[in-house]
Design a protein around this motif. Structure first.
Motif, short mmCIF file in Angstrom:
data_model
loop_
_atom_site.label_atom_id
_atom_site.label_comp_id
_atom_site.label_asym_id
_atom_site.label_seq_id
_atom_site.Cartn_x
_atom_site.Cartn_y
_atom_site.Cartn_z
N GLN A 108 0.83 -1.20 0.00
CA GLN A 108 0.00 0.00 0.00
C GLN A 108 0.87 1.26 0.00
O GLN A 108 1.91 1.30 0.66
N GLY A 157 -2.88 5.57 -0.16
CA GLY A 157 -3.78 4.54 0.32
C GLY A 157 -4.07 3.45 -0.69
O GLY A 157 -4.66 2.42 -0.35
N ASP A 194 4.16 0.46 2.22
CA ASP A 194 4.10 0.04 3.61
C ASP A 194 5.18 -0.96 4.01
O ASP A 194 5.41 -1.19 5.19
N ILE A 227 1.74 4.48 1.43
CA ILE A 227 1.46 5.10 2.72
C ILE A 227 1.92 6.55 2.78
O ILE A 227 1.61 7.26 3.73
#
Length: 150
Positions: free
Chosen positions: A35, A93, A50, A37
């Motif tokens: 993801q 996100g 991430d 981030i």
């Protein structure tokens, strides 16, 4: 080569390598399922994932939304050196579905929000680099050659 579960997205088969995988004409980067981030902007555009991995883009990139072949697909030009990257904030996100470094020097990322990010090589500069996970590093050298460190 280790692979995670096979999935499909918009009819495309998405085999996910869990480590860097070399195929004819391209490298499959082990970023699937990661993801975004953080989106960082300086003279370059950075997508921090991430896992601690990140992708840095210094050359112009294209960000599209929706199926690439659809007549209503939108294309946004991203120019990191001029900080013209606002459309990339939509990637915050988002989860990476596919990440491919072509041996021609092009980079392609597909996200679960229907976005596609592509970076072409630059004739004079390093267009992009992908760092991690771990010690993995790929750099698009001037002219499109790729340097790969595992």
């Amino acid at each position: 080569m280790k692979r995670a579960a096979v999935d499909t997205w918009q009819g495309l088969r998405m085999d996910a390598p869990t480590e860097l995988a070399e195929l004819e004409g391209r490298w499959l980067l082990p970023c699937r399922g990661m993801q975004v981030i953080q989106v960082q902007v300086s003279y370059q555009l950075t997508l921090l994932l991430d896992s601690g991995a990140h992708v840095d883009m210094e050359a112009e990139a294209m960000l599209s939304h929706g199926p690439l072949s659809a007549p209503d697909a939108t294309m946004d030009r991203l120019v990191p050196e001029r900080q013209e990257v606002a459309p990339a904030l939509a990637l915050f996100g988002a989860t990476v579905l596919s990440s491919v470094a072509f041996k021609s020097g092009a980079l392609g990322l597909v996200f679960d929000i229907g976005a596609h990010l592509s970076v072409k090589p630059d004739p004079q500069y390093e267009a992009w680099s992908a760092h991690g996970p771990g010690a993995l590093l790929l750099v698009c050298l001037p002219g499109g050659d790729l340097a790969v460190w595992r």
